[in-house]
Design an enzyme around this catalytic site. Sequence first.
Site: not given
Length: 465
Positions: A245-247, A249
Amino acid sequence: MTRRIRTRFAPSPTGFLHIGGARTALFSWAYARHHGGDFILRIEDTDVARSTPEAVQAILDGMNWLGLEWDEGPFYQMQRMDRYKAVIAQMLEVGTAYHCYMTPEELDAIREAQRARGDKPRYDGRWRPEPGKVLPTPPEGVKPVVRFKNPTSGKVAWNDVVKGLIEFDNAELDDLIIARPDGTPTYNFCVVVDDWDMGITHVIRGDDHVNNTPRQINILSALGAELPQYGHLSMILGSDGQKLSKRHGAVSVMQYDDDGYLVESVINYLARLGWSHGDDEVFSREQFVEWFDLDRITPSAAQFNFEKLDWLNAHYIKQAEPAVLVADAARRLAKRGVSIENGPSLEAVVALYRERVSTLVQLADSVEAYYIDIQPSEEMASQHLTDAAKAALRSLQARFAGAVWDKATLSAAIKETCNEHGLKMPQVAIPLRVALLGVSQTPAIDAVLEVLGRDCVMARLAKLG
Ligand code: GLU
């Protein structure tokens, strides 16, 4: 004769180029380069509702930043519509595809009935021509779709260069719709025609496409095309084993640039996401190309690990040409509105910090304090700038005033001040750091003083009052 190796990267421009796409592009690129072949960039923009020019640009920017040069393209599928339509017409003519007049409502109704019987919902072959079969009369006013005449028996199998043998029963595959009622070709069909026309020998892509491959192989075979080899890369997971996910990377590769990662680090890092060469962890792009082959790609999912990326980045920052780091720091400071004109030499400041940081943002953060008006935080001031410390700094200031500005003299001045006030070295050096740069930890204090220069040091100490 063996075919010239030709690979492609075929992103859909519906978002930025993220880390998974970048790895697919890197492996396709490296395989072509390793074999002296061609790497082709193709933009799969037929999903007009979701494709945007900004996303196309983001992909091109990402590829350019990564240095993944393509030899041909970018080709845009929307510009190849006539070609797809011509192939469909040809398939209709030779009977490898056929018109199907079933309406979406009819299709829903048969699927509903199949589900009710406990069968897998599928097209029932109503309009599929067979020898001796009488087809229904085409209804008035219904525009047909075109379906591919998929083999009804046997298996479609390929030896996936990453995952090994994969096979599907043809009986499991519907007659795929290759053109919609308005004549526009569908996704899998465009991919097939492109891979064929572009002479692709190796299709390297994410394993979310495994289910498309048997259909694509069957269509290619019906066209009499030579089949490419397929390699499906496993997904990249976050460090906790969850979907990236964005968290974790899964952001645009350009974000890595913004966050202060050198492209060398990102390439080296991506190369190790699912591929290995013995225990080698640190290698250049050239070395990677020399070593890269498809047989060392791991079929299991790779895990993203920021610590490792930071470690690599720290390594490449240490190795970088000074001019590269200086230019980067100058660019970041300018973006923050910080002028370096009246401050110390940026080369000298960067040299002080390059061994101590793991990103270029950290480098810019450390360097910035040399060029802005420093105001130690209240917490720092109350902890370190005590009356006793200030008294010591004042005598130091007096010593500095007439000193020769070199490291030896400056160190000696600090030692004398310690002796005079009965203080240990850190009891003077730490308040001095806080007064000069607003932080309690810096490179060796004599080096900091030398680089800051007399005027700046005196001005900053004078502010203590
Ligand atoms: N356009 C597809 C995607 O972005 C890739 C198709 C392919 O590589 O065959 O997922």
